[in-house]
Design an enzyme around this catalytic site. Structure first.
Site, short mmCIF file in Angstrom:
data_model
loop_
_atom_site.label_atom_id
_atom_site.label_comp_id
_atom_site.label_asym_id
_atom_site.label_seq_id
_atom_site.Cartn_x
_atom_site.Cartn_y
_atom_site.Cartn_z
CD GLU A 184 102.00 -4.47 85.61
OE1 GLU A 184 102.74 -3.57 86.09
OE2 GLU A 184 102.17 -4.89 84.35
CD GLU A 225 108.61 -4.59 76.47
OE1 GLU A 225 107.79 -3.87 76.85
OE2 GLU A 225 108.46 -5.72 76.49
CD GLU A 256 100.76 -8.73 75.81
OE1 GLU A 256 100.44 -8.03 76.73
OE2 GLU A 256 101.61 -8.42 75.08
CG ASP A 309 104.99 -10.10 79.17
OD1 ASP A 309 104.36 -9.43 79.99
OD2 ASP A 309 105.43 -9.59 78.03
O1 GCW Z 1 103.54 -7.75 77.81
C1 GCW Z 1 104.43 -6.71 77.11
C2 GCW Z 1 103.54 -6.23 76.41
C3 GCW Z 1 103.89 -4.77 75.75
C4 GCW Z 1 103.63 -4.01 77.24
C5 GCW Z 1 104.95 -4.53 78.31
C6 GCW Z 1 104.73 -3.90 79.40
C7 GCW Z 1 102.88 -1.79 77.76
O2 GCW Z 1 103.46 -6.83 74.89
O3 GCW Z 1 102.76 -4.12 75.14
O4 GCW Z 1 103.96 -2.66 77.19
O5 GCW Z 1 104.71 -5.92 78.21
O6 GCW Z 1 104.37 -4.69 80.30
O7 GCW Z 1 105.49 -3.00 79.76
#
Ligand code: GCW
Length: 677
Positions: A363, A268, A369, A341
């Site tokens: 993790e 990202e 979120e 995610d």
């Molecule tokens: O879940 C996504 C999130 C991001 C996050 C990323 C990650 C910290 O939307 O905000 O960034 O994963 O885990 O690196």
């Protein structure tokens, strides 16, 4: 003068109220404050940690005398302890001071939850060595995916001014056995490694140390270049390697028990070794080598995916399996529980168990979120347990994620488990009174992954509210069903990532082309068309099923044997496909959404009937959150069903509540009016 008297009378009359104000700030630490019997506490020696243990017991323990005994022979217990009671005293013994502190909290928990402490013999050894929180806190005080105010760390005030909350935070963590914390966001500012910030970090580390908590930092891979103007941050560049060695030395000079680094690299938009044609192993090993002499570790994240590559769910395995065996022994690969995610439900990440010669850790995301922020009541123990108890079959039947990561099946130098925490500077720490239970749960499971969700809920409710069964029973039921309810009203049957992409809060299945990145749109994940719904991850599709060990590859890969709760994760299922219960997929989808809404409605009723057992403030605050929760559940159900109906062209079963709004109206619900604080 007269006024002054009036004000004093007013203050005096308010005092009892203030003393009993129940704003949630005390978390689950509501130990009784009035010891009635002897408070005799005997200790074998003094240390800052022992002082805390002694003070906690002296102020809150009501039973017979307690002896705290450090016994170096008990090293096999690691951070664990033995609690043993005889006729006239209770003996707590451990191989480390921290173990005695944990034992003290255990004893107080027994008292608080009404357990008989007459004939105790308890021996505890923690499941994981490093039980670590990940803060996604930025240096400007904001928190990425934080829903409980601003960061607890007041960087601008540190190191001169120390908020009392730092110590309260350490105490709360120690009370559940959490022994480590990463202070800053994985999207890391290089700034954290400057001398100025390291002095601030030291101030926090000094406060946390007596509570047995070590500090770790997220490191930005480009730090050498950004902070000190090196030409690059290539891990093969000698100058870069020397830079990290020096930086690590500087850190340990200030913080002798510094834990190590957490790294998000080449993900990202974050920099990483691949920027220089190097591998994740090259990058991780450079940091590991610098940390090695001091006993530090590197937690290297497997959350890497790119829009140009294969199915996002496959990418962690594709990236990391070729590197198995190349990592130093003080590197642990930190893997999100699922392959995409933190969705309401995902299968476990197939990377677990696939690396044979590299340490792995889970993790989890404690902050919600993708689970309604701090507005929805979602108890996460069932989610965490589902993952830890998942059988990967990597080393034959019984190779659960827990056993892969806790050292049972993969001897590891250090074992660890992490959770992205939900704390902020809100008075009640987590934004929702019930969100505190998820912080608590993470700690309890990190300590003992064999605890059941029920046991954890039971303890937490008794400690946080009341041990009265008339309250505990219905509230526990509510907590235990809440994760499945959330799955139902958001993404049943294995649907995933159909959120509105700019906030991850409300529904957005209709977001088809908002982003340049295909894998950031809902359509990529749900694939609704005239024929059906779901992501084909079988041989005819992305073949992600092949990343699972037999027999799971077949079980998931075959639509007949794939569990209903993951069917749309692995298959593109025809609308009229007959599910195991005989309903068509479309009808089942509708009923699941509806069941989720009904469940939340039920929670409102349960909570209202609990009023006699709860203090007014927490009662009202939870009641208000449940109103939002119910509204949101309806928003999800109506939005998703009306949208998917445009593809299925089938009627919503007639016994299901109709939407009061059209799809077009629902699509216009502005995200910002839905993000309540
Ligand atoms: O879940 C996504 C999130 C991001 C996050 C990323 C990650 C910290 O939307 O905000 O960034 O994963 O885990 O690196």
């Amino acid at each position: 003068m007269k006024n002054k008297v009036k004000i004093s009378i007013l203050i005096l009359s308010l005092l009892p109220l203030l003393a009993w104000a129940e704003d949630g700030s005390r978390l689950w630490l509501r130990f009784s404050d009035k010891p009635q019997q002897s408070k005799e506490i005997i200790t074998t020696h003094r240390s800052p940690t022992m002082d805390i243990a002694e003070k906690e017991l002296a102020s809150h323990w009501n039973g017979k005398p307690v002896e705290l005994r450090l016994d170096k022979k008990l090293k096999r217990l690691k951070d664990g302890y033995i609690i043993q009671s005889d006729k006239d005293k209770i003996c707590l013994s451990a191989g480390k001071d921290a173990g005695l502190l944990y034992a003290a909290y255990h004893l107080l928990r027994l008292q608080q939850t009404g357990v008989d402490t007459e004939n105790l013999y308890i021996e505890e050894i923690p499941s994981y060595d490093v039980r670590i929180l990940n803060h996604w806190d930025n240096l400007n005080g904001s928190i990425e995916r934080g829903y409980a105010g601003r960061s607890l760390w007041k960087w601008e005030e540190l190191p001169g001014k120390l908020s009392p909350r730092y110590q309260e935070y350490a105490r709360a963590n120690a009370s559940v056995g959490i022994n480590a914390t990463v202070l800053n966001n994985v999207n890391a500012s290089p700034q954290i490694l400057t001398g100025e910030y390291l002095h601030k970090v030291k101030a926090l580390a000094d406060i946390f140390r007596p509570y047995g908590i070590k500090v770790y930092l997220s490191a930005n891979f480009s730090s050498p270049k950004v902070l000190d103007g090196l030409p690059d941050s290539d891990p093969m560049n000698k100058e870069v390697r020397a830079w990290w060695k020096n930086k690590v030395k500087e850190i340990y000079r200030l913080i002798p028990d510094f834990g190590g680094f957490l790294v998000k690299a080449n993900s990202e938009g974050q920099p990483g070794p691949q920027d220089y044609g190097r591998t994740h192993a090259d990058g991780a090993n450079m940091l590991a080598d610098a940390l090695k002499p001091y006993g530090g570790i590197v937690m290297w994240r497997a959350f890497v995916y790119s829009p140009t590559k294969d199915d996002r769910a496959k990418q962690a395995c594709l990236e990391f399996m070729p590197l198995d065996g190349q990592f130093r022994d003080n590197v642990i690969i930190q893997i999100k529980n699922g392959p995409v995610d933190f969705q309401p439900r995902e299968p476990f990440n197939p990377l677990f168990g696939s690396l044979k010669k590299t340490a792995e850790m889970v993790e989890f995301q404690i902050t919600q979120e993708y689970l309604g922020f701090s507005n929805h009541l979602v108890f996460l123990a069932p989610l965490f347990k589902e993952v830890l108890d998942s059988d990967t079959y990597s080393d034959g039947s019984g190779s659960t994620v827990a056993k892969i990561t806790d050292g049972t099946l993969r001897p590891a130098k250090v074992t660890a488990i992490s959770g992205v925490v939900n704390t902020g500077d809100d008075v009640n720490w987590c934004g929702h009174h019930f969100a505190q239970s998820n912080w608590y749960t993470f700690g309890r499971l990190a300590w003992n992954h064999q605890l059941t969700s029920e046991q954890i809920a039971d303890e937490w409710i008794k400690m946080t509210f009341t041990p009265d069964e008339a309250f505990v029973k219905p509230v526990k039921e509510m907590m235990l069903t809440s994760r499945e309810a959330c799955v139902d009203y958001m993404m049943p049957l294995g649907l995933h990532h159909i959120f509105s992409s700019n906030h991850h809060y409300g529904p957005g299945p209709w977001e088809e082309q908002l982003h340049i990145r295909r894998d950031w749109t809902s359509r990529y994940y749900h694939n609704a068309d005239a024929e059906g719904l779901g992501f084909d991850r079988t041989k005819t599709g992305s073949n992600a099923v092949a990343q699972y060990f037999p027999p799971l590859d077949d079980t998931y890969g075959n639509i007949v044997t794939c569990p209903d709760n993951l069917i749309l994760w692995f298959h593109h299922v025809p609308w009229k496909y007959k599910m195991k219960n005989g309903r068509t997929m479309w009808d089942e989808l509708c009923y699941r959404y509806d069941a989720g809404v009904k469940q939340v409605r039920e929670y409102q009723k349960i909570w209202d009937s609990m009023q006699p057992y709860v203090d007014e403030q927490r009662f009202q605050e939870v009641q208000a959150k449940l109103r939002l929760h119910a509204r949101d559940a309806v928003w999800w159900k109506d939005g998703c069903l009306l949208y998917f109906q445009t593809y299925s062209n089938l009627p919503i079963p007639y016994d299901i509540e109709r939407s009061a709004y059209s799809l077009e109206e629902i699509k216009k619900v502005r995200p910002d009016i839905r993000i309540y604080k």
